[in-house]
Design an enzyme around this catalytic site. Structure first.
Site, PDB file in Angstrom:
ATOM      1  N   ASP A   1     -62.881 -49.622  13.689  1.00 32.74           N
ATOM      2  CA  ASP A   1     -62.449 -50.680  14.589  1.00 32.74           C
ATOM      3  C   ASP A   1     -63.437 -50.741  15.752  1.00 32.74           C
ATOM      4  OD1 ASP A   1     -60.511 -52.566  15.743  1.00 32.74           O
ATOM      5  OD2 ASP A   1     -59.079 -51.497  14.478  1.00 32.74           O
TER       6      ASP A   1
ATOM      7  N   HIS B   1     -51.278 -53.626  11.647  1.00 34.57           N
ATOM      8  CA  HIS B   1     -50.500 -52.890  12.644  1.00 34.57           C
ATOM      9  C   HIS B   1     -49.915 -53.800  13.724  1.00 34.57           C
ATOM     10  CE1 HIS B   1     -54.402 -53.642  14.196  1.00 34.57           C
ATOM     11  NE2 HIS B   1     -53.984 -53.344  15.404  1.00 34.57           N
ATOM     12  N   ASP B   2     -50.186 -55.096  13.662  1.00 34.60           N
ATOM     13  CA  ASP B   2     -49.630 -56.040  14.639  1.00 34.60           C
ATOM     14  C   ASP B   2     -48.527 -56.905  14.036  1.00 34.60           C
ATOM     15  OD1 ASP B   2     -51.516 -55.218  16.520  1.00 34.60           O
ATOM     16  OD2 ASP B   2     -52.967 -56.751  15.904  1.00 34.60           O
TER      17      ASP B   2
ATOM     18  N   GLU C   1     -61.784 -60.140  13.780  1.00 36.65           N
ATOM     19  CA  GLU C   1     -60.431 -60.623  14.040  1.00 36.65           C
ATOM     20  C   GLU C   1     -60.609 -61.873  14.887  1.00 36.65           C
ATOM     21  OE1 GLU C   1     -56.171 -59.202  15.925  1.00 36.65           O
ATOM     22  OE2 GLU C   1     -58.027 -58.793  16.963  1.00 36.65           O
TER      23      GLU C   1
ATOM     24  N   ASP D   1     -62.310 -56.343  16.866  1.00 37.83           N
ATOM     25  CA  ASP D   1     -61.081 -56.725  17.558  1.00 37.83           C
ATOM     26  C   ASP D   1     -61.271 -57.997  18.399  1.00 37.83           C
ATOM     27  OD1 ASP D   1     -58.336 -55.637  18.271  1.00 37.83           O
ATOM     28  OD2 ASP D   1     -59.191 -55.858  20.281  1.00 37.83           O
TER      29      ASP D   1
END
Ligand code: NOJ
Length: 547
Positions: free
Chosen positions: A100, A324-325, A256, A201
């Site tokens: 990440d 994870h969101d 993302e 991210d």
């Protein structure tokens, strides 16, 4: 001869949220040695690449997405030696590792910000976005993802700093060349270590609209992504980053790209000079309305429209049902009404999505059909987004609405520990875990699923293998079928005369399979397929060529 696809198109990714994957040292928190102990499982499943959520030193205001030191491993997760061992053990199994990359913001505890906030004259002041207030108030009307205003006042220097997320996550100023140099240096050092790429991210937010203009008309804070997404400068940064970090390396990046649309997508993946892949969120928005918390039911025709549009818009999609969101997909768009429906719908959803043209990203636990957790109290929640939402909702008298939202979509649902077996704490930890274990772990766990050949887990394994060995599924064109069907989602993938048809029943009642779409069954989630799909049934067929 078919040219080889790049590895990041061919392989299936698996996302690991290390805090909740496997604890190895009995502190209730997952760690790198824990991940290491589960690599055989990933290999058995057929995973070809791992996206590892942030493992860097962080005070965890946003669970690792607030980084204090980009080149140190978070103490709870282990050491750099553990990381290097993990990397080499992954590679030994021919599994790639994608890290990440969180560079839209840092933690407020990052030394750059500590310096930056200390004085207006600090060399690091310009590393972040500081502005004077307007009549004693915020410099503009932007709302953040996690707080009413995107600005926080720092009394020591009498200015405000911008944070698109929590106030502990100040945004970096990408206009500052030194900031960019630091980031590229750091990325190159990770790549030199041998990591295979980055998941970037909120990368679409790096550039903010010049002059930071208001988003609204003066009637309060407004969440205005058009002011900080896909700004022209974003493309300069991404091109520069690629040139500086990726040239001559066989690595990949997936952005993302929050607020990407089918119109803007090719501006970042179109010519291969910026991102390789992007995450778009239109599927994740299907059950939201004005905000994500205004929950509305799943609608098959909207789903179909989104899929069709994206399959046509870009050459290669990412395919994901969760991360994870997001809440757990089987609770969200499948059914948990009965054990039978949970099993059937989890398999059906995987079939519907992962055989599209693109790269699948499976989120940990999805492959055993993990469900949302029964949170009933604030003390069970850990996520800053949900906690801030509740705080704000209480202030405005909307607590019941907020709870409904959290029950459906809180991010903690996907962060409960991986359910490995039926022993205490689901085999995740020997201590009390940092977030509650879903009480259904005795029924839903890897060990049990492995023993049952009809489990969701075995089906995922078969699906991954089928995709991997079927040219039409890897490379084929996509054609939507049955565009108006009330129950079925159907498409064809075609490659050099080979036609594979995917048929999925999104409803809880049986559906007939049109005669023209019946073929040799390659995979199905029901025992026999003769002319009809059961509730949540799915079938993949090779069409028998006419003539
Ligand atoms: C997106 C990440 O996936 C999420 O977990 C995080 O809260 C925000 N970006 C901010 O970094």
């Amino acid at each position: 001869m078919n040219a080889n696809l790049p590895w990041w198109k061919e392989r299936t990714f698996y996302q690991i949220y290390p805090r909740s994957f496997q604890d190895s040292n009995g502190d209730g928190i997952g760690d790198l040695r824990g991940v290491l102990s589960r690599l055989d499982y990933l290999q058995w499943l057929g995973v070809g690449a791992v996206w590892l959520c942030p493992v860097y030193d962080s005070p965890n205001a946003d669970m690792g997405y607030d980084i204090r030191d980009y080149e140190k491993i978070m103490e709870e997760f282990g050491s750099m030696e553990d990381f290097e061992l993990l990397l080499s053990e992954l590679h030994r199994r021919d599994i790639k590792l994608v890290m990440d990359l969180v560079v839209n913001h840092t933690s407020e505890e990052h030394p750059w910000f500590v310096e930056s906030r200390s004085s207006r004259d600090s060399h690091y002041r310009d590393y972040y976005i500081w502005r004077d207030g307007r009549d004693g108030r915020e410099p503009n009307d932007w709302a953040s993802y996690f707080t009413p205003s995107a600005w926080t006042y720092a009394p020591a220097t009498e200015q405000w700093y911008l944070h698109l997320f929590s106030e502990q996550q100040p945004d970096l100023n990408w206009e500052n060349e030194e900031v960019r140099e630091h980031v590229y240096g750091m990325m190159n050092r990770w790549l030199d270590k041998g990591v295979d790429g980055f998941r970037m991210d909120v990368i679409s937010h790096l550039a903010k609209a010049p002059g930071l203009p208001d988003g609204g008309n003066g009637s309060g804070y407004i969440f205005c992504p058009e002011r900080f997404s896909f700004q022209p400068r974003l493309h300069d940064y991404l091109r520069e980053m690629r040139r500086r970090c990726f040239t001559g390396r066989d690595c990949m990046c997936v952005g993302e790209t929050a607020f990407v649309t089918t119109e803007t997508a090719n501006s970042v993946v179109g010519d291969g000079q910026e991102l390789d892949l992007l995450f778009q969120f239109e599927l994740m928005d299907l059950d939201g309305a004005e905000t994500k918390w205004d929950v509305r039911p799943f609608d098959l025709s909207r789903f179909r429209t989104v899929i069709d549009a994206w399959q046509k818009a870009i050459d290669w999609n990412t395919l994901f049902w969760g991360n994870h969101d997001q809440p757990r997909i089987v609770s969200r768009f499948g059914s948990t009404a009965t054990e039978e429906e949970r099993t059937a719908s989890a398999k059906m959803l995987a079939t519907a999505l992962y055989l599209l043209r693109g790269t699948p990203f499976i989120y940990q636990g999805e492959e055993i059909g993990m469900t949302n957790a029964p949170f009933t109290e604030e003390s069970q929640l850990r996520d800053v987004e949900s906690l801030n939402l509740l705080k704000e909702a209480r202030r405005t008298g909307r607590e019941a609405w907020a709870w409904r939202g959290i029950e459906a979509k809180g991010r903690d649902h996907s962060r409960t520990p991986m359910q490995w077996d039926g022993t205490a704490n689901a085999g995740f930890t020997s201590a009390e875990s940092w977030i509650m274990v879903n009480p259904n772990y005795r029924e839903i766990n890897v060990e049990r699923a492995k023993r049952d050949p009809d489990s969701i887990l075995h089906y995922y394994r078969a699906l991954i293998a089928l995709r991997g060995r079927t040219e039409a599924l890897l490379r084929g064109d996509f054609t939507l079928l049955l565009p108006d069907h009330p129950q079925l989602f159907a498409y064809r993938r075609s490659w050099e005369g080979q036609d594979v048809v995917v048929l999925c029943n999104f409803s809880s009642t049986p559906a007939e399979i049109p005669a023209a779409l019946r073929g040799r069954v390659l995979l199905s989630n029901q025992g026999t397929v003769d002319g009809a799909l059961e509730p949540y049934g799915a079938v993949v067929t090779a069409l028998v060529s006419k003539g």
